[in-house]
Design a protein around this motif. Sequence first.
Motif, PDB file in Angstrom:
ATOM      1  N   TYR A  67       0.835  -1.195   0.000  1.00  0.00           N
ATOM      2  CA  TYR A  67       0.000   0.000   0.000  1.00  0.00           C
ATOM      3  C   TYR A  67       0.875   1.252   0.000  1.00  0.00           C
ATOM      4  O   TYR A  67       0.650   2.178  -0.789  1.00  0.00           O
ATOM      5  CB  TYR A  67      -0.933  -0.003   1.221  1.00  0.00           C
ATOM      6  N   TYR A  82      -7.402  -3.108  -0.710  1.00  0.00           N
ATOM      7  CA  TYR A  82      -7.784  -3.856   0.476  1.00  0.00           C
ATOM      8  C   TYR A  82      -9.172  -4.418   0.176  1.00  0.00           C
ATOM      9  O   TYR A  82     -10.170  -3.713   0.261  1.00  0.00           O
ATOM     10  CB  TYR A  82      -7.859  -2.948   1.709  1.00  0.00           C
ATOM     11  N   GLN A 573      -6.137  -1.428   8.982  1.00  0.00           N
ATOM     12  CA  GLN A 573      -6.380  -1.330   7.546  1.00  0.00           C
ATOM     13  C   GLN A 573      -7.769  -0.732   7.361  1.00  0.00           C
ATOM     14  O   GLN A 573      -8.659  -0.937   8.189  1.00  0.00           O
ATOM     15  CB  GLN A 573      -6.310  -2.716   6.898  1.00  0.00           C
TER      16      GLN A 573
END
Lengths: 751, 306
Positions: A67, A82, A573
């Motif tokens: 990421y 994600y 996340q």
Amino acid sequence: MTGVVIEKEENSENQNVNIIFSEDLQRKGKVLVSGNEAITRGIIESGVEFASIYPGTPVTEVGDLLYSWSKLSQAKSFIFDYAINEIVALEEAIGASWTGLRSVVIFKHLGMNIASDALHSIMYSGIGGKDGGGMVIICGGDPQSSSSTNSMDVRMYSLHTKLPILFPSSTQELHKFVKLGYELSESIDLPVMIYTTPKLNFATGIIFPELIQPTQIKPSQKGINNDQKETVKIPYFRRDMNRYINAIHFAINNQKKLLDKISRLEGAEFRNIDQEKTHLILTLEKINEFGMSGSKSETIQSSSSDLKNKKSKKRTDFAIITGGLPFFLTAEIISKLNLSSKIAVLKINIVYPINQSVILNFIQKHNPKKIMIVEELEPLIENSVKNILYDNGIHIPIVGKNIFPRYGELSPEIIQNAVEKMAGIEKYDGFKKFDMEFDIFKKRIPIREPTFCPGCSHRNVFYALRKVADKLKEKKDIDLLFGGDIGCYTMGMSSPYSAMDWLISMGAGIGVANGIGRVFKKFGINNQRIVALIGDSTFFHSGIQGLLNILKENLNITVIILNNYYVAMTGHQPTFTTPPPLISNDTKLPDPNIGFQNKQLKLDEFLRNLGAYQVVSINGYKIPEMITLFENSTEENNQSKSRTKVIVVDSECALMVKRNIRKIWELPRGIQRGPEYYVQISSACPQCDECYVKLGCTAIKYVLNEDNRGVYLIDDSLCLREKCNACIDVCPNACIEKILINPNLNKIVEN
Amino acid sequence: MIYNIFLCGIGGQGVVLFGRFLRLFLFNKFKNSTVTGTESRGVSQREGSVISTVRIKFSKQDQSKNTYESEIIGPEIPYHEADVIIALEPIELLRNLNFAHKQTLILVNRSPIIPKNVILERKRQIKEFKAEKRGSREEKNGNKEIDSFSPVQIIEKACKILENLPVKDHSDKGEQFEEYSRSKIPNEIPEKINGNFPDKFESFKKNNRKLKIFSTYLKLVDLDLTSFLLDQFETASSLNFVMLGILSTFLKKMLPFTELNSFIEEYFGKNKKGNNMVKKNEDALLFGKFLRLKLIETILEADADN
């Protein structure tokens, strides 16, 4: 506070950039990195352009690093997601491969259960042939069940999916095998899995970085790049009914093709990839040279004629076949015990399918009297080796799972015992007395049970649930059942809350409640009531289906969704309820573009649209209100239109709140700060234990004062202060006080 | 020759960070050697047990070339093979004593963080004791020696267990080990630490006279380090750097003090903004060296008494 958006200072971007992203890293020769960083570097070096992940220990970090990579300028065409769950992650990655991009998908072993539905048929179709980009699945196992609800051996899936598995044994191999995985994937037109275990993911070791390859788009179509006005290769999906449609005769044809590819890997026609890279025979006479001189160990000559001509005169006492991290443990032990001249070791790098000639050459060369197979969990290597030997009429005794445990990680001690026993050497028993005494003693060392972080709103929810459960039991003899799920709130299972009656898998809190609820409805059972708990990310992953199935029959179940805005347990996340970040341009999580259509999804609105009539949203720090609400929801109310109640507890993860407070504190002067006071327990405290035991906040400490008496005090470095106030709410003696830090500067603003 | 350093403590104390820092330092210092290690994760800030391992394999040949695998060395330390154990919390030392051998150097911060269930059990026992007013407290406590709040008892228990270690064990690592192993105590008293730095800790000196060595092998920093350091440095990681300072005076060849100092500047200067952090860590490192001085004084005194 969430309304404040702070522009990040310029040139601060380079400060937090991980070393593995640097373009000229190969000039350093070797670097020290963690296992997950090694995987990430391997992915970047392979020119991968598409990555999707559902977070799960031990591989979460790979996703987070990718990421960060996707935010850097040198990775402008890199696509990162994600995903909502593992099957979507897998499907989107194969979609990218079919358009010609190299793709990677990352999940833990339990994610394979979710993804396997698609995987079985994806294996039939392959990665798109010559037009497809390679695809690697990074899958982390957990033999010790240290952060999972079971320790299933994900390698065994390959017996029916036919997914080839690379099994790295060191940090260096994690890096190398990723790159190798893409070569293998593209040469046999199949996805390839890299299987790791937590000890290796979290290990540190050296890698020899190489150049970062440019984008690996397979030329499918030529196009014009808008920026540079020149002809470039652009992704393109080439229709192919035979390949991509798995129905009627297409499916069985594709299955035959798949079996052909696998038998090529298994058998002699193993020429598409460089053997030197993938298989190593390590003879233990060479164990020291192996590392010290840097020479490559002997590699196999895999033509069958060689096999017949070679006749070993010398018989090795015994041979070991192993792979993955156990290889390194075994090799170290053999080197330590000076058994190099007696034992030959074979490291298997592709554990599915195992190449026949690798095994046969090894046996031929060393002619061992017996073979020991060292592997964790299920006997995958063992069964394959047995098959190969049987098919070739070789009869050598094999020791494997009959002496090694089928559960848990293999520790150096277990392997050492086995090696010593096999080699017939006497065990050094100098430590016997110590170990015996220590074993008895160790049982009395108190275990540290992990609990919620200081200031966590889940703690307040479980405190309230315990209150309500105790009250209902006492007053009305109603027994509350708690369906647990996977996430931070799993820790509500332990004392003092003990509010969890089953814990199965993602979504099973609600799923199992479906069945119990239907039984209760049919039999009119009223003295047991169900509360199903689930977190926000788990709800989107696999809770929605279960909830809809409850709503369908309007079962008498209270569903509590603990919405803390992140996949908090794996490191925050983003999920659909993630708010925009406090600091814009932050290369760390979360990203505003990753929420739901660039905004925070309002869970209560969403649930009403699903058809839940009774949806109540409540702040997780309002304990008295929560107790009333839970009590009302779990008490029978025949007048109500809906028997299924959905409660959304809305509170941002306390760790994130704390981080944001720190960011605010670091602001230059002139920007408004919030009210600042700290919370402390006064000397009048009669130690009723309500805050310390029943609420159980870890910021409250039991310490000795000057008079050597034990008192409760709040550790301000852990306390969330005005963002929490939970202990103030629960204290029945009003002994917890707010103390102004600077009364002249700020006034307490009471809600 | 493999040199093993085992770190333990509880989540939030910086065990993982300490391990990473140490590995990176050793990796940068010994270019020709292999550094590895692993760590337990998942309980940070939640007060669970945490361990971290640092392993270095010294070799004389040049390892800078790209070899397929440069060394056979796994990330885990086998039982009884840790050459140094650093425990940031004494109960965690007890839990991991089976990694020690007879020559292990053990540094332990004696401020215990007692698990909540133990405190509650203890409180209940005291309550019962008061209510019943009969029977001695010892009877009530039965075998639960370590349930005591007393750090001294915890450490004494550790010493008692360590006595069972065989005098001659299998971790004879040869000359190179001696070279990198700790200097014998007390070979020399290090030159006075620069400036008037220790004056800052005058109060500390007065309140903590008893730097003590409990046995020949257990070198104990017998201080209430945690709370003191938090007062002085306001950061939990200072504990790690104090330990590092003490360690650097034991393992002069492996962890030279000046090199450590400059590495801290480089490492934290790059990763964290502001130099305040670096300054505090350097101070903590210096304080660790100062403690080592006190430790040697104590040993000399003890020798004189005998």
